[in-house]
Write a protein that holds these residues in place. Structure first.
Motif, mmCIF file in Angstrom:
data_model
loop_
_atom_site.group_PDB
_atom_site.id
_atom_site.type_symbol
_atom_site.label_atom_id
_atom_site.label_comp_id
_atom_site.label_asym_id
_atom_site.label_seq_id
_atom_site.Cartn_x
_atom_site.Cartn_y
_atom_site.Cartn_z
ATOM 1 N N ASP A 15 0.815 -1.213 0.000
ATOM 2 C CA ASP A 15 0.000 0.000 0.000
ATOM 3 C C ASP A 15 0.855 1.273 0.000
ATOM 4 N N VAL A 16 2.143 1.127 0.308
ATOM 5 C CA VAL A 16 3.028 2.289 0.277
ATOM 6 C C VAL A 16 3.051 2.920 -1.111
ATOM 7 N N ARG A 17 2.713 2.161 -2.135
ATOM 8 C CA ARG A 17 2.694 2.710 -3.500
ATOM 9 C C ARG A 17 1.712 3.878 -3.610
ATOM 10 N N TYR A 18 0.649 3.860 -2.809
ATOM 11 C CA TYR A 18 -0.312 4.962 -2.834
ATOM 12 C C TYR A 18 0.304 6.229 -2.229
ATOM 13 N N ILE A 19 1.039 6.065 -1.151
ATOM 14 C CA ILE A 19 1.720 7.218 -0.542
ATOM 15 C C ILE A 19 2.735 7.785 -1.527
ATOM 16 N N MET A 20 3.462 6.903 -2.211
ATOM 17 C CA MET A 20 4.460 7.354 -3.182
ATOM 18 C C MET A 20 3.790 8.109 -4.335
ATOM 19 N N PHE A 21 2.635 7.622 -4.779
ATOM 20 C CA PHE A 21 1.904 8.293 -5.853
ATOM 21 C C PHE A 21 1.463 9.687 -5.406
ATOM 22 N N ILE A 22 0.928 9.784 -4.193
ATOM 23 C CA ILE A 22 0.480 11.079 -3.667
ATOM 24 C C ILE A 22 1.667 12.028 -3.529
ATOM 25 N N TYR A 23 2.784 11.511 -3.058
ATOM 26 C CA TYR A 23 4.012 12.307 -2.918
ATOM 27 C C TYR A 23 4.447 12.860 -4.279
ATOM 28 N N ASP A 24 4.392 12.016 -5.303
ATOM 29 C CA ASP A 24 4.827 12.406 -6.649
ATOM 30 C C ASP A 24 3.798 13.253 -7.390
ATOM 31 N N ASN A 25 2.552 13.238 -6.917
ATOM 32 C CA ASN A 25 1.454 13.953 -7.579
ATOM 33 C C ASN A 25 0.672 14.774 -6.560
ATOM 34 N N PRO A 26 1.301 15.801 -5.973
ATOM 35 C CA PRO A 26 0.618 16.591 -4.943
ATOM 36 C C PRO A 26 -0.700 17.150 -5.460
ATOM 37 N N GLY A 27 -1.706 17.087 -4.596
ATOM 38 C CA GLY A 27 -3.016 17.610 -4.964
ATOM 39 C C GLY A 27 -3.857 16.651 -5.786
ATOM 40 N N CYS A 28 -3.366 15.409 -5.947
ATOM 41 C CA CYS A 28 -4.140 14.421 -6.700
ATOM 42 C C CYS A 28 -5.417 14.074 -5.931
ATOM 43 N N SER A 29 -6.308 13.353 -6.604
ATOM 44 C CA SER A 29 -7.584 13.002 -5.990
ATOM 45 C C SER A 29 -7.680 11.493 -5.768
ATOM 46 N N GLN A 30 -8.683 11.114 -5.017
ATOM 47 C CA GLN A 30 -8.971 9.697 -4.817
ATOM 48 C C GLN A 30 -9.250 9.032 -6.163
ATOM 49 N N GLU A 31 -9.931 9.733 -7.047
ATOM 50 C CA GLU A 31 -10.242 9.193 -8.375
ATOM 51 C C GLU A 31 -8.977 8.930 -9.181
ATOM 52 N N ASP A 32 -7.956 9.768 -8.986
ATOM 53 C CA ASP A 32 -6.676 9.538 -9.669
ATOM 54 C C ASP A 32 -6.068 8.206 -9.233
ATOM 55 N N LEU A 33 -6.167 7.909 -7.947
ATOM 56 C CA LEU A 33 -5.649 6.636 -7.433
ATOM 57 C C LEU A 33 -6.461 5.465 -7.973
ATOM 58 N N VAL A 34 -7.765 5.619 -8.033
ATOM 59 C CA VAL A 34 -8.634 4.571 -8.576
ATOM 60 C C VAL A 34 -8.224 4.266 -10.012
ATOM 61 N N SER A 35 -8.026 5.309 -10.818
ATOM 62 C CA SER A 35 -7.643 5.124 -12.220
ATOM 63 C C SER A 35 -6.266 4.493 -12.358
ATOM 64 N N MET A 36 -5.313 4.989 -11.594
ATOM 65 C CA MET A 36 -3.935 4.511 -11.726
ATOM 66 C C MET A 36 -3.776 3.068 -11.295
ATOM 67 N N PHE A 37 -4.407 2.683 -10.197
ATOM 68 C CA PHE A 37 -4.148 1.373 -9.619
ATOM 69 C C PHE A 37 -5.253 0.349 -9.880
ATOM 70 N N GLY A 38 -6.337 0.790 -10.516
ATOM 71 C CA GLY A 38 -7.393 -0.145 -10.871
ATOM 72 C C GLY A 38 -8.101 -0.749 -9.671
ATOM 73 N N GLN A 39 -8.114 -0.029 -8.573
ATOM 74 C CA GLN A 39 -8.782 -0.495 -7.359
ATOM 75 C C GLN A 39 -10.157 0.164 -7.268
ATOM 76 N N SER A 40 -11.026 -0.417 -6.465
ATOM 77 C CA SER A 40 -12.356 0.156 -6.278
ATOM 78 C C SER A 40 -12.269 1.433 -5.443
ATOM 79 N N LYS A 41 -13.274 2.283 -5.588
ATOM 80 C CA LYS A 41 -13.336 3.511 -4.801
ATOM 81 C C LYS A 41 -13.359 3.199 -3.312
ATOM 82 N N GLY A 42 -14.106 2.155 -2.953
ATOM 83 C CA GLY A 42 -14.209 1.770 -1.545
ATOM 84 C C GLY A 42 -12.887 1.310 -0.971
ATOM 85 N N ASN A 43 -12.145 0.518 -1.731
ATOM 86 C CA ASN A 43 -10.848 0.029 -1.276
ATOM 87 C C ASN A 43 -9.861 1.185 -1.112
#
Length: 150
Positions: A42-70
């Protein structure tokens, strides 16, 4: 693994199985090296946020193919643990912008170094820059394909 058996698996496995294998084993390596933090892959999500300041939850959903709930559950844990913070997006008050905190900012370089160590150990070199670029292009194409299908 027996070399003959390995060769049979190697010759008959689909390309995507190798991509999945690489991803899973990289996650296992990261977890093995950082078992004291209990963050796992799950550290990959922290790394993504670090590399993409101001990103959204939807950006993480798109990038990692996970559900919104997860993603929401993981982000809640990271927020509670002090690795990230959510701020209301002034341009869309229904959405949050995600950023790492000082605690998250300290963590990312450590994980990035472990990731670089893994790349070196498995034989990924500077010569693989074109391959990395091509895989990123393929990943973007897969996200677009799924997005267009919805």
């Amino acid at each position: 693994m027996d070399d003959d058996i390995f060769q049979g698996i190697k010759d008959k496995s689909p390309f995507i199985a190798w991509i999945h294998n690489i991803s899973l084993n990289q996650q296992k390596y990261m977890k093995m090296k950082c078992n004291d933090l209990d963050l796992g892959h799950d550290v990959r999500y922290i790394m993504f946020i670090y590399d993409n300041p101001g990103c959204s939850q939807e950006d993480l959903v798109s990038m990692f193919g996970q559900s919104k709930g997860n993603i929401a559950k993981i982000l809640k844990k990271f927020e509670d643990d002090g690795f990230i913070k959510r701020e209301i997006n002034p341009q869309n008050r229904r959405k949050y912008m995600l950023n790492t905190t000082d605690k998250g900012n300290e963590l990312v370089p450590k994980f990035r170094q472990i990731s670089l160590d893994w790349e070196k150990e498995v034989g990924i070199t500077d010569l693989d820059a074109d391959l990395k670029k091509r895989l990123a292009e393929i990943a973007v194409n897969t996200m677009k394909l799924i997005e267009e299908g919805n």
